[in-house]
Design a protein around this motif. Structure first.
Motif, mmCIF file in Angstrom:
data_model
loop_
_atom_site.group_PDB
_atom_site.id
_atom_site.type_symbol
_atom_site.label_atom_id
_atom_site.label_comp_id
_atom_site.label_asym_id
_atom_site.label_seq_id
_atom_site.Cartn_x
_atom_site.Cartn_y
_atom_site.Cartn_z
ATOM 1 N N ALA A 283 -48.886 39.915 -11.329
ATOM 2 C CA ALA A 283 -48.370 39.568 -10.007
ATOM 3 C C ALA A 283 -46.925 40.005 -9.823
ATOM 4 N N ASN A 284 -46.268 40.399 -10.919
ATOM 5 C CA ASN A 284 -44.831 40.690 -10.882
ATOM 6 C C ASN A 284 -44.055 39.541 -10.251
ATOM 7 N N ILE A 285 -44.503 38.335 -10.550
ATOM 8 C CA ILE A 285 -43.813 37.102 -10.173
ATOM 9 C C ILE A 285 -43.574 36.334 -11.462
ATOM 10 N N ASP A 286 -42.319 36.111 -11.802
ATOM 11 C CA ASP A 286 -41.957 35.549 -13.103
ATOM 12 C C ASP A 286 -42.051 34.024 -13.088
ATOM 13 N N LEU A 287 -43.051 33.491 -13.783
ATOM 14 C CA LEU A 287 -43.251 32.044 -13.801
ATOM 15 C C LEU A 287 -42.214 31.319 -14.653
ATOM 16 N N ILE A 288 -41.497 32.035 -15.501
ATOM 17 C CA ILE A 288 -40.433 31.390 -16.278
ATOM 18 C C ILE A 288 -39.321 30.910 -15.340
ATOM 19 N N LYS A 289 -39.190 31.547 -14.194
ATOM 20 C CA LYS A 289 -38.176 31.161 -13.206
ATOM 21 C C LYS A 289 -38.722 30.150 -12.203
ATOM 22 N N TYR A 290 -39.766 29.433 -12.588
ATOM 23 C CA TYR A 290 -40.457 28.533 -11.659
ATOM 24 C C TYR A 290 -39.498 27.543 -10.983
ATOM 25 N N ASN A 291 -38.538 27.012 -11.735
ATOM 26 C CA ASN A 291 -37.650 25.983 -11.185
ATOM 27 C C ASN A 291 -36.768 26.504 -10.056
ATOM 28 N N THR A 292 -36.499 27.798 -10.050
ATOM 29 C CA THR A 292 -35.565 28.354 -9.063
ATOM 30 C C THR A 292 -36.189 29.395 -8.142
ATOM 31 N N ASP A 293 -37.380 29.865 -8.462
ATOM 32 C CA ASP A 293 -37.992 30.949 -7.693
ATOM 33 C C ASP A 293 -39.069 30.399 -6.758
ATOM 34 N N TRP B 268 -37.274 18.243 -16.527
ATOM 35 C CA TRP B 268 -37.525 19.630 -16.905
ATOM 36 C C TRP B 268 -36.261 20.347 -17.376
ATOM 37 N N GLN B 269 -35.375 19.603 -18.015
ATOM 38 C CA GLN B 269 -34.148 20.196 -18.528
ATOM 39 C C GLN B 269 -34.445 21.009 -19.792
ATOM 40 N N LEU B 270 -34.147 22.312 -19.731
ATOM 41 C CA LEU B 270 -34.376 23.206 -20.868
ATOM 42 C C LEU B 270 -33.118 24.005 -21.214
ATOM 43 N N ASP B 271 -31.994 23.638 -20.593
ATOM 44 C CA ASP B 271 -30.774 24.410 -20.782
ATOM 45 C C ASP B 271 -30.265 24.363 -22.217
ATOM 46 N N TYR B 272 -30.633 23.328 -22.952
ATOM 47 C CA TYR B 272 -30.140 23.192 -24.325
ATOM 48 C C TYR B 272 -30.834 24.165 -25.279
ATOM 49 N N LEU B 273 -31.873 24.868 -24.801
ATOM 50 C CA LEU B 273 -32.572 25.853 -25.620
ATOM 51 C C LEU B 273 -32.149 27.252 -25.201
ATOM 52 N N ASP B 274 -31.928 28.112 -26.186
ATOM 53 C CA ASP B 274 -31.477 29.472 -25.896
ATOM 54 C C ASP B 274 -32.611 30.481 -25.879
ATOM 55 N N ASN B 275 -33.598 30.272 -26.738
ATOM 56 C CA ASN B 275 -34.685 31.221 -26.893
ATOM 57 C C ASN B 275 -35.751 31.009 -25.824
ATOM 58 N N ALA B 276 -36.222 32.111 -25.219
ATOM 59 C CA ALA B 276 -37.233 32.007 -24.155
ATOM 60 C C ALA B 276 -38.525 31.387 -24.665
ATOM 61 N N ASP B 277 -38.936 31.740 -25.887
ATOM 62 C CA ASP B 277 -40.150 31.162 -26.455
ATOM 63 C C ASP B 277 -40.009 29.654 -26.628
ATOM 64 N N ASP B 278 -38.850 29.217 -27.118
ATOM 65 C CA ASP B 278 -38.616 27.784 -27.317
ATOM 66 C C ASP B 278 -38.636 27.042 -25.986
ATOM 67 N N LYS B 279 -38.075 27.667 -24.967
ATOM 68 C CA LYS B 279 -38.068 27.034 -23.644
ATOM 69 C C LYS B 279 -39.488 26.867 -23.106
ATOM 70 N N TYR B 280 -40.292 27.914 -23.252
ATOM 71 C CA TYR B 280 -41.640 27.816 -22.704
ATOM 72 C C TYR B 280 -42.513 26.868 -23.528
ATOM 73 N N ASN B 281 -42.304 26.852 -24.835
ATOM 74 C CA ASN B 281 -43.046 25.911 -25.674
ATOM 75 C C ASN B 281 -42.701 24.475 -25.316
ATOM 76 N N GLU B 282 -41.426 24.216 -25.048
ATOM 77 C CA GLU B 282 -41.007 22.874 -24.663
ATOM 78 C C GLU B 282 -41.544 22.511 -23.281
ATOM 79 N N LEU B 283 -41.535 23.479 -22.367
ATOM 80 C CA LEU B 283 -42.105 23.261 -21.041
ATOM 81 C C LEU B 283 -43.584 22.911 -21.148
ATOM 82 N N TYR B 284 -44.296 23.677 -21.970
ATOM 83 C CA TYR B 284 -45.731 23.432 -22.161
ATOM 84 C C TYR B 284 -45.965 22.061 -22.801
#
Length: 238
Positions: free
Chosen positions: A63-73, A181-197
Protein backbone atom coordinates in the motif's frame (compact mmCIF):
# COMPACT_ATOMS: atom_id res chain seq x y z
CA UNK A 1 -5.53 8.65 -16.68
CA UNK A 2 -4.15 8.49 -13.13
CA UNK A 3 -5.04 5.31 -11.27
CA UNK A 4 -5.47 5.14 -7.48
CA UNK A 5 -4.34 1.55 -7.12
CA UNK A 6 -4.40 -1.91 -8.64
CA UNK A 7 -6.43 -4.86 -7.38
CA UNK A 8 -6.55 -8.51 -8.43
CA UNK A 9 -9.05 -11.00 -7.00
CA UNK A 10 -8.56 -14.77 -6.91
CA UNK A 11 -11.20 -17.26 -5.80
CA UNK A 12 -10.12 -20.77 -4.80
CA UNK A 13 -13.00 -23.26 -4.90
CA UNK A 14 -13.40 -26.71 -3.34
CA UNK A 15 -10.44 -26.39 -1.00
CA UNK A 16 -9.35 -29.91 -0.04
CA UNK A 17 -12.72 -31.21 -1.28
CA UNK A 18 -14.52 -29.32 1.50
CA UNK A 19 -16.56 -27.31 -1.04
CA UNK A 20 -15.32 -24.13 0.62
CA UNK A 21 -14.19 -20.96 -1.15
CA UNK A 22 -11.24 -18.73 -0.29
CA UNK A 23 -11.00 -15.21 -1.70
CA UNK A 24 -7.52 -13.69 -2.10
CA UNK A 25 -7.15 -10.02 -3.01
CA UNK A 26 -3.83 -8.62 -4.19
CA UNK A 27 -3.37 -4.84 -4.21
CA UNK A 28 -0.71 -2.26 -5.03
CA UNK A 29 -0.48 1.51 -4.73
CA UNK A 30 2.42 3.33 -6.31
CA UNK A 31 4.08 5.95 -4.04
CA UNK A 32 3.17 8.56 -6.66
CA UNK A 33 -0.55 7.74 -6.58
CA UNK A 34 -2.99 9.63 -4.37
CA UNK A 35 -3.34 7.86 -0.99
CA UNK A 36 -6.79 9.29 -0.27
CA UNK A 37 -8.16 8.02 -3.59
CA UNK A 38 -6.62 4.62 -2.85
CA UNK A 39 -8.41 4.49 0.50
CA UNK A 40 -11.72 5.26 -1.21
CA UNK A 41 -11.00 2.57 -3.80
CA UNK A 42 -10.21 -0.07 -1.18
CA UNK A 43 -13.48 0.71 0.59
CA UNK A 44 -15.31 0.24 -2.73
CA UNK A 45 -13.66 -3.17 -3.09
CA UNK A 46 -14.63 -4.06 0.49
CA UNK A 47 -18.25 -3.11 -0.15
CA UNK A 48 -18.25 -5.30 -3.23
CA UNK A 49 -16.93 -8.24 -1.19
CA UNK A 50 -19.35 -7.70 1.68
CA UNK A 51 -21.77 -10.33 0.34
CA UNK A 52 -18.90 -12.85 0.63
CA UNK A 53 -18.14 -11.96 4.25
CA UNK A 54 -18.83 -15.53 5.43
CA UNK A 55 -15.99 -16.76 3.23
CA UNK A 56 -12.37 -16.50 4.29
CA UNK A 57 -11.01 -13.37 2.57
CA UNK A 58 -7.40 -12.21 2.67
CA UNK A 59 -5.81 -9.01 1.33
CA UNK A 60 -2.12 -9.06 0.37
CA UNK A 61 -0.21 -6.13 -1.06
CA UNK A 62 2.01 -3.06 -1.01
CA UNK A 63 0.00 0.00 0.00
CA UNK A 64 3.03 2.27 0.42
CA UNK A 65 1.40 3.40 3.65
CA UNK A 66 3.72 3.00 6.64
CA UNK A 67 1.87 1.45 9.57
CA UNK A 68 4.81 2.11 11.90
CA UNK A 69 3.75 5.78 11.72
CA UNK A 70 0.21 4.86 12.78
CA UNK A 71 0.19 7.28 15.74
CA UNK A 72 0.92 10.30 13.55
CA UNK A 73 -0.12 9.32 10.02
CA UNK A 74 -3.79 9.84 9.14
CA UNK A 75 -3.57 7.57 6.08
CA UNK A 76 -2.39 4.65 8.25
CA UNK A 77 -5.18 5.29 10.73
CA UNK A 78 -7.84 5.52 8.03
CA UNK A 79 -6.61 2.37 6.26
CA UNK A 80 -6.71 0.28 9.45
CA UNK A 81 -10.06 1.77 10.48
CA UNK A 82 -11.63 1.08 7.08
CA UNK A 83 -10.58 -2.56 7.05
CA UNK A 84 -11.53 -3.07 10.71
CA UNK A 85 -15.03 -1.77 9.92
CA UNK A 86 -15.37 -4.73 7.55
CA UNK A 87 -13.94 -7.22 10.05
CA UNK A 88 -10.33 -7.41 8.85
CA UNK A 89 -7.18 -7.46 10.99
CA UNK A 90 -3.58 -6.80 9.92
CA UNK A 91 -1.14 -9.66 10.59
CA UNK A 92 2.30 -8.29 9.63
CA UNK A 93 4.05 -6.99 12.75
CA UNK A 94 7.54 -5.96 11.58
CA UNK A 95 9.07 -3.64 8.96
CA UNK A 96 8.98 -4.97 5.40
CA UNK A 97 11.35 -2.48 3.77
CA UNK A 98 14.61 -1.64 5.52
CA UNK A 99 17.34 0.76 4.31
CA UNK A 100 20.36 2.37 5.92
CA UNK A 101 18.21 5.22 7.17
CA UNK A 102 14.67 3.86 7.48
CA UNK A 103 12.48 0.90 8.35
CA UNK A 104 8.88 0.93 7.12
CA UNK A 105 5.91 -1.43 7.22
CA UNK A 106 4.32 -0.82 3.84
CA UNK A 107 3.51 -4.42 2.80
CA UNK A 108 0.36 -5.63 4.51
CA UNK A 109 -1.67 -8.80 5.03
CA UNK A 110 -5.30 -8.50 6.17
CA UNK A 111 -7.73 -11.31 6.98
CA UNK A 112 -11.34 -11.53 8.12
CA UNK A 113 -10.69 -14.81 9.97
CA UNK A 114 -7.45 -14.87 11.92
CA UNK A 115 -7.92 -18.53 12.86
CA UNK A 116 -7.33 -19.49 9.21
CA UNK A 117 -3.90 -17.82 9.12
CA UNK A 118 -1.42 -20.52 10.13
CA UNK A 119 1.62 -18.22 10.07
CA UNK A 120 2.81 -14.86 8.72
CA UNK A 121 6.57 -14.32 8.61
CA UNK A 122 9.11 -11.89 7.16
CA UNK A 123 11.79 -13.46 4.93
CA UNK A 124 15.04 -11.78 3.84
CA UNK A 125 15.56 -12.09 0.07
CA UNK A 126 17.83 -10.10 -2.25
CA UNK A 127 15.52 -10.12 -5.28
CA UNK A 128 13.79 -6.89 -4.23
CA UNK A 129 14.29 -3.83 -2.05
CA UNK A 130 11.35 -5.15 0.00
CA UNK A 131 11.50 -8.09 2.37
CA UNK A 132 9.29 -11.04 1.43
CA UNK A 133 6.20 -12.03 3.42
CA UNK A 134 5.43 -15.74 3.76
CA UNK A 135 1.82 -16.38 4.77
CA UNK A 136 0.40 -19.87 5.25
CA UNK A 137 -3.38 -20.18 4.91
CA UNK A 138 -5.47 -23.09 6.09
CA UNK A 139 -7.31 -24.54 3.09
CA UNK A 140 -9.53 -26.70 5.25
CA UNK A 141 -13.00 -25.70 6.44
CA UNK A 142 -13.05 -22.36 8.28
CA UNK A 143 -13.92 -22.18 11.96
CA UNK A 144 -17.66 -22.39 12.61
CA UNK A 145 -17.92 -18.70 13.41
CA UNK A 146 -16.74 -15.89 11.18
CA UNK A 147 -14.58 -13.19 12.78
CA UNK A 148 -16.96 -10.43 11.79
CA UNK A 149 -20.44 -11.86 11.64
CA UNK A 150 -20.76 -14.27 14.53
CA UNK A 151 -20.68 -14.02 18.32
CA UNK A 152 -18.25 -16.85 18.94
CA UNK A 153 -14.98 -17.81 17.28
CA UNK A 154 -13.88 -21.36 17.97
CA UNK A 155 -12.36 -24.51 16.56
CA UNK A 156 -14.25 -27.75 17.09
CA UNK A 157 -10.96 -29.62 17.41
CA UNK A 158 -9.74 -27.35 20.23
CA UNK A 159 -11.03 -27.00 23.77
CA UNK A 160 -10.96 -23.20 23.86
CA UNK A 161 -12.78 -20.34 22.16
CA UNK A 162 -13.06 -16.55 22.20
CA UNK A 163 -16.35 -14.67 22.55
CA UNK A 164 -16.90 -11.71 20.20
CA UNK A 165 -19.90 -9.62 21.23
CA UNK A 166 -20.79 -5.96 21.76
CA UNK A 167 -19.82 -6.00 25.45
CA UNK A 168 -16.35 -7.37 24.72
CA UNK A 169 -15.95 -4.95 21.80
CA UNK A 170 -16.66 -2.06 24.20
CA UNK A 171 -14.08 -3.37 26.67
CA UNK A 172 -11.48 -3.70 23.93
CA UNK A 173 -12.19 -0.21 22.60
CA UNK A 174 -11.80 1.28 26.08
CA UNK A 175 -8.52 -0.55 26.68
CA UNK A 176 -7.11 0.68 23.38
CA UNK A 177 -8.19 4.26 24.08
CA UNK A 178 -6.70 4.24 27.59
CA UNK A 179 -3.33 2.87 26.44
CA UNK A 180 -0.66 5.58 26.09
CA UNK A 181 1.29 3.65 23.40
CA UNK A 182 4.50 5.32 24.53
CA UNK A 183 7.44 3.78 22.63
CA UNK A 184 9.87 6.70 22.65
CA UNK A 185 12.12 4.97 25.18
CA UNK A 186 12.98 2.34 22.53
CA UNK A 187 15.46 3.14 19.77
CA UNK A 188 15.27 0.06 17.58
CA UNK A 189 12.35 -0.23 15.13
CA UNK A 190 12.01 -3.97 15.78
CA UNK A 191 11.85 -3.39 19.54
CA UNK A 192 9.21 -0.72 19.08
CA UNK A 193 7.00 -2.92 16.94
CA UNK A 194 7.44 -5.91 19.23
CA UNK A 195 6.40 -3.78 22.19
CA UNK A 196 3.45 -2.39 20.23
CA UNK A 197 2.38 -5.93 19.35
CA UNK A 198 2.80 -7.07 22.98
CA UNK A 199 0.60 -4.26 24.27
CA UNK A 200 -2.02 -4.85 21.60
CA UNK A 201 -2.21 -8.59 22.31
CA UNK A 202 -2.35 -7.93 26.05
CA UNK A 203 -5.50 -5.86 25.59
CA UNK A 204 -6.88 -8.27 22.98
CA UNK A 205 -6.53 -11.24 25.32
CA UNK A 206 -8.06 -9.29 28.18
CA UNK A 207 -11.10 -8.21 26.16
CA UNK A 208 -11.51 -11.55 24.37
CA UNK A 209 -10.16 -14.16 26.79
CA UNK A 210 -9.94 -17.80 25.79
CA UNK A 211 -12.71 -19.84 27.41
CA UNK A 212 -13.23 -23.56 27.65
CA UNK A 213 -15.28 -25.02 24.83
CA UNK A 214 -18.18 -27.16 26.03
CA UNK A 215 -18.37 -30.31 23.90
CA UNK A 216 -21.90 -31.17 22.77
CA UNK A 217 -23.39 -34.63 22.82
CA UNK A 218 -23.34 -36.51 19.54
CA UNK A 219 -26.94 -35.69 18.57
CA UNK A 220 -27.25 -32.39 20.43
CA UNK A 221 -27.97 -29.35 18.29
CA UNK A 222 -25.60 -26.37 18.28
CA UNK A 223 -28.44 -24.00 19.26
CA UNK A 224 -31.19 -26.18 20.81
CA UNK A 225 -34.56 -24.66 21.54
CA UNK A 226 -35.05 -24.14 25.30
CA UNK A 227 -38.13 -26.38 25.36
CA UNK A 228 -36.48 -29.31 23.57
CA UNK A 229 -35.29 -32.20 25.67
CA UNK A 230 -32.33 -34.36 24.51
CA UNK A 231 -34.58 -37.25 23.47
CA UNK A 232 -36.69 -34.89 21.32
CA UNK A 233 -33.54 -33.46 19.76
CA UNK A 234 -32.36 -36.97 18.87
CA UNK A 235 -35.76 -37.72 17.33
CA UNK A 236 -35.60 -34.53 15.24
CA UNK A 237 -32.17 -35.48 13.94
CA UNK A 238 -33.29 -38.93 12.80
Amino acid sequence: TETSGEFQLLKIHNCKNFNKTKVIVNFYRSPSNNAQKFLKLIETVLRGLDRHSRKHISFFGDANIDLIKYNTDTYSQELISTLENYGFVQTVSKPTRVTDHSATLIDHVYTNNISNIISCNIITLDISDHLAISTNLSLGPPSNANFRRQSNTKNENNSELRIFNEANHAVFKQLIEDETWQLDYLDNADDKYNELYRKYMEHYNKAYPLKNNITRRKHERANPKPTNKPRLESACDR
